[in-house]
Design an enzyme around this catalytic site. Structure first.
Site, PDB file in Angstrom:
ATOM      1  N   CYS A 147      45.992  34.671  34.838  1.00 55.54           N
ATOM      2  CA  CYS A 147      46.844  35.588  35.598  1.00 55.54           C
ATOM      3  C   CYS A 147      46.171  36.946  35.773  1.00 55.54           C
ATOM      4  O   CYS A 147      46.405  37.632  36.760  1.00 55.54           O
ATOM      5  CB  CYS A 147      48.231  35.709  34.983  1.00 55.54           C
ATOM      6  SG  CYS A 147      48.292  36.055  33.244  1.00 55.54           S
ATOM      7  N   VAL A 151      46.172  38.813  39.285  1.00 57.14           N
ATOM      8  CA  VAL A 151      46.877  40.076  39.514  1.00 57.14           C
ATOM      9  C   VAL A 151      45.937  41.117  40.136  1.00 57.14           C
ATOM     10  O   VAL A 151      46.313  41.850  41.041  1.00 57.14           O
ATOM     11  CB  VAL A 151      47.513  40.613  38.210  1.00 57.14           C
ATOM     12  CG1 VAL A 151      48.097  42.011  38.421  1.00 57.14           C
ATOM     13  CG2 VAL A 151      48.610  39.674  37.726  1.00 57.14           C
TER      14      VAL A 151
END
Lengths: 501, 475
Positions: A147, A151
């Site tokens: 992630c 991001v």
């Protein structure tokens, strides 16, 4: 020498006294208060409160995308899963898969830290590719993301192109990639994305003469026994095949006193040629949907999902396979069917009318619901944390086809703490789930039949197939013998403690 | 420079040859031949530095250190994995921090509780949902004493203000709500997560617990995570020594214990790496001395009992001597039972931040020799404590990679290896006896007089299992 480890040691009086003394410092609630709350958590009132919850998951039964992606990637010949992002994730994927399979699992991380968060992860990827390629000599590096990389918006396609331009990896080294944000979907989504990424990369420009083979995509299937079973069945039927992401030798390799970094997997040449197959059959639907869509559209290939758990599902698998290949189903397989059905008939009195709660990944649940209905078992609570609307419809459709499915209710997006409430307020006879479901067994006393992923606390279950007719036979054995064990436990001090069942 | 050191250095150079230039230069600083005297300048390893990308480090992240190690075991706190589902899933009850209590009612240790971030949380922020989540948890678990918000990577990257949410909830619920900024990309390993967790204990919990009376014999047991019951075995001994253990950090810990350790007369530290920070704080703030001790194996246990007793009056010192006298026959019997099968066996260790040095004595009690040892996330102070424990020329490894571990194994041919789950099964394939030294391979306790027999039994079954002999190697 008698040695007491934790199993016995802490039952001893001096430890029990010690635990009592420690309470002086714990400022813990009284035993009565604990009991009162414990009883309250078993009520309909608590269930209502529990089901109102929208913002927190408690004991969810799903993992994140990149776990599915590295699992998929590891099933190709000489392939090193390569994860762009923070390094802890990879340590976790490796631990998690090793704990289930009791096998080594290799994957590398680009170890991104604060500076990468500010400047992007390009430098990490460049050095990572160079180090991984030089040290571990992979034939393919399959890239996915954590992630963190998602991001901050790392562009895998551009980074890999840069890596080639700079010559840190050879031009010809296949480096497929998939963006696998852990805040979208689950492990099954990650599997799907990585599979599509790998197939897209390795088949590029390879469309040619039809090879007459059938591609099999097992999906996020953590039973190594299933892979071997599928190959055995296809061999018996003399169907030439390619298993796409064949993890069987990766997560169940023979011990020969040698550690191999890449102990098997789908040969890359076969993977490249999969574009020229007769058809592609997925053995799971939800973990392969994007890939199957891609194969149908881009390869103009017949792409169909035929999950073979239970008798009818396996029947359908062979019927379709026979249609696609023009080959009859051999008597040998028909005999296996007969043996599985015979076993189910023999055992039916112990499963008929028994009520079940189930929790797991969507594809496994669909197969198990179908199988239980075939035995006269009654699926009551079906909890699927990572199930979507389509799954809900599919599961309800299967339940509605059988009189044994009438009571069944399907809960998507719910977790094992929801299931706890369901099991207290509407008790069942047996629970089917992964190792973490053992906490539900402890709380409710409802015995657990271990099926799914992860299976950490029992050994070797994943080595026995649960697909095909042989798999149905194994499922009968697993379920009926749990029923019988429980029956013995409950009747131990009564005359019903029968020796013949 | 001695021959032993030179030979090891040569071997290290050969192993390093496979790396690309930049990584080679870096890795060379992390591998050394041991010099117990600390005189040889090239024998010191560099540590607590970023891992090279792509080399397959064994390390984890700050979240693993803060949630998995320090905060996770605190039993009556709801520990929330704030972010996507994976981190909490993979660290779910994997460290075996035993505790007493009714899970889901007054304790929450074996639960996986997560805000399960979705794309909308990344785009719009997760603060609002976090606040709602805290309220939902408060409603479902009225006996919880605290909530911890353990941040995963995205939280810090999208700039969520979990501190503001915590402050608000803390007032509303009248209990500590602890925001922990342990995003996995922070720092270079689990180690920074320990430090961050220590700081949050200091800022939110310490000093706020209740302790009705104090005695001159109050101690806190710090840095014991009760893996397989380790802290319980240690506590038993400290109580027998005449001490009152007012707090256990953090194995089987309650929030109240986390709040009263500053009232101890001495802080007794087992895992220095993960909890030295808070001990230094208590020393500065409250004037509490702290001391490291080692309860692995009789030799170190005897030394440690005497060292701990030295902080107290003669009655305690006498008790220490009496305990040693009382337990020595049992410990000798364990050694007599297992030493014959283990004598002379060579061990390679690669663990976290304590056991690579702390278990050496226990192996030596059984006649075994540790020929290589290394830390995933040790700092220079850990290595300084390690050099004197090992023989000259032994291999010291910092942040070793899979490749290095495999190469050193081939070259050193140890009789057993102690490391983690990620390493375990490659050693099984190699046919090298292996024991997990993070989780005790689901056994334990290994601490104290009750732990050593289990340790000895387990090392014996590891080295001497007939199953290793069944492996048929290609000629």
């Amino acid at each position: 020498m008698k040695i007491k480890d934790h199993n016995e040691l802490f039952q001893e009086q001096e430890y029990i006294d010690q635990f009592e003394r420690k309470k002086e410092f714990e400022n813990c609630p009284t035993a009565e208060e604990v009991q009162r709350i414990a009883e309250w958590t078993r009520t309909a009132e608590y269930r209502e409160l529990n089901f109102k919850r929208q913002n927190i998951k408690i004991n969810p039964a799903k993992a994140c995308q990149p776990l599915g992606a590295v699992f998929c990637a590891s099933g190709f010949e000489g392939t090193l899963p390569f994860v762009q992002g923070a390094q802890g994730c990879v340590a976790y994927f490796r631990s998690h898969l090793s704990r289930h399979f009791k096998e080594p699992m290799t994957a590398v991380s680009t170890s991104m830290t604060e500076d990468a968060a500010v400047f992007g992860g390009l430098n990490n990827m460049l050095e990572g590719l160079e180090n991984a390629y030089t040290l571990y000599h992979p034939k393919m590096l399959a890239v996915c993301t954590t992630c963190m990389a998602e991001v901050i918006g790392d562009d895998l396609n551009a980074y890999i192109r840069t890596a080639r331009e700079k010559g840190v990896i050879p031009q010809e080294l296949p480096v497929p990639f998939a963006h696998t944000p852990s805040f979208v979907g689950s492990n099954i989504t990650g599997y799907d994305n990585m599979m599509k990424g790998i197939l897209t990369a390795v088949t590029a420009g390879r469309k040619g003469e039809p090879n007459g083979k059938i591609n099999i995509i097992p999906g996020f299937d953590t039973y190594t026994g299933n892979y071997r079973e599928m190959k055995r069945l296809l061999d018996i039927m003399e169907v030439k095949h390619t298993i796409l992401a064949d993890v069987s030798d990766i997560y169940d390799s023979p011990n020969s006193g040698e550690y191999k970094l890449y102990p098997g997997g789908t040969p890359l040449a076969d993977a490249a040629d999969s574009i020229n197959a007769l058809a592609t059959i997925a053995l799971q639907k939800y973990s392969t949907s994007k890939t199957m869509d891609y194969i149908g559209k881009e390869w103009s290939q017949s792409a169909v999902a035929l999950p073979p758990i239970g008798i009818k599902n396996t029947d359908r698998f062979f019927e379709e396979l026979s249609k696609i290949t023009g080959k009859p189903v051999p008597q040998e397989i028909e005999n296996e069917r007969g043996r599985a059905v015979d076993a189910m008939i023999d055992s039916h009195p112990y499963v008929h009318g028994k009520r079940f709660a189930l929790v797991g990944d969507p594809d496994l649940l669909l197969g198990l619901i179908s199988f239980l209905l075939e035995m006269g078992g009654i699926p009551v609570h079906v909890v699927c944390t990572n199930g979507d609307k389509k799954f809900l419809e599919d599961a309800e459709a299967i339940l509605s086809e059988s009189p044994f499915g009438r009571e069944g209710k399907v809960y998507t997006g719910k977790d094992m703490w929801h299931l706890r409430s369901l099991m207290f307020t509407e008790p069942v006879d047996f629970l089917i789930g992964n190792s973490y479901a053992k906490f539900l067994w402890r709380d409710t006393g409802i015995p657990l039949i271990r099926l799914g992923f992860p299976l950490f606390d029992r050994h070797h279950l994943h080595r026995y197939p649960i697909i095909g007719y042989q798999g149905a036979l194994n499922l009968v054995g697993l379920i009926v013998n749990t029923v019988l064990d429980e029956m013995d436990r409950k009747t131990m001090n009564t005359t019903s403690f029968d020796v013949i069942r | 420079m001695s021959t032993a050191i030179k030979e090891t250095q040569k071997m290290i150079e050969e192993v390093l040859d496979a790396y690309p230039e930049k990584a080679k230069k870096d890795r060379a600083k992390h591998l050394a031949a041991n010099d117990p005297t600390g005189q040889c300048s090239t024998c010191q390893v560099k540590s607590n530095i970023k891992s090279r990308p792509g080399v397959m480090t064994v390390r984890g992240c700050a979240y693993a250190g803060a949630k998995g190690v320090v905060w996770g075991p605190v039993k009556d706190q709801i520990t929330i994995s704030h972010g996507p589902v994976g981190c909490g899933q993979y660290s779910w009850w994997s460290r075996r921090n035993y505790y007493n209590g009714q899970t889901g009612i007054d304790t929450f240790g074996t639960m996986h509780i997560t805000t399960d971030f979705q794309e909308k949380d990344i785009v719009y922020g997760g603060d609002k949902n976090l606040d709602a989540a805290l309220h939902e948890l408060k409603g479902l678990f009225p006996l919880a004493k605290s909530m911890g918000i353990l941040s995963e990577c995205p939280v810090g990257l999208i700039g969520d203000d979990i501190e503001a949410v915590s402050k608000k909830a803390e007032k509303e619920f009248a209990m500590p709500i602890v925001p922990v900024r342990c995003e996995g990309f922070r720092g270079v390993s689990q180690s920074l997560g320990h430090h961050i967790a220590n700081d949050t204990i200091r800022d939110h919990i310490l000093g706020k617990g209740l302790l009705e009376k104090s005695t001159p014999y109050d101690v806190a047991l710090i840095g014991d995570y009760n893996i397989g019951g380790d802290a319980w075995a240690s506590r038993k001994m400290l109580e027998e020594l005449g001490l009152r253990v007012i707090a256990q950090w953090t194995g089987d810990a309650s929030i109240n214990e986390m709040g009263i350790a500053h009232k101890a007369k001495v802080n007794l530290v087992h895992c220095y790496r993960s909890m030295n920070y808070i001990c230094r704080h208590m020393e500065e703030q409250y004037g509490i001395p702290w001391t490291e001790f080692n309860f692995f194996g009789p030799t170190k246990i005897y030394q440690s009992l005497r060292k701990i007793a030295s902080y107290f009056d003669d009655s305690i010192k006498e008790k220490a001597e009496k305990m040693i006298e009382k337990y020595k026959p049992a410990m000798d019997a364990v050694i007599e039972e297992f030493k014959p099968g283990l004598e002379g066996k060579r061990v390679m260790l690669y663990v976290g931040g304590l056991r690579p040095r702390h278990t050496i004595g226990a192996y030596e009690d059984l006649g075994m020799e540790v020929v290589a040892s290394g830390y995933e996330f040790g700092h220079s102070d850990d290595y300084k404590r390690t050099y004197p424990e090992m023989k000259e020329g032994a291999v010291i490894m910092d942040d070793a990679t899979l490749y290095e571990l495999e190469e050193f194994t081939r070259r050193l041919s140890p009789d057993m290896v102690g490391s983690g789950i990620k390493e375990k099964y490659s050693y099984h394939k190699l046919g090298v006896p292996f024991r997990q030294m993070h989780s005790w391979d689901y056994s334990g306790p290994y601490h104290g007089f009750d732990g050593f027999p289990v340790f000895a039994r387990d090392m014996d079954m590891t080295v001497n299992s007939p199953t290793w002999g069944l492996i048929r190697r290609k000629k």
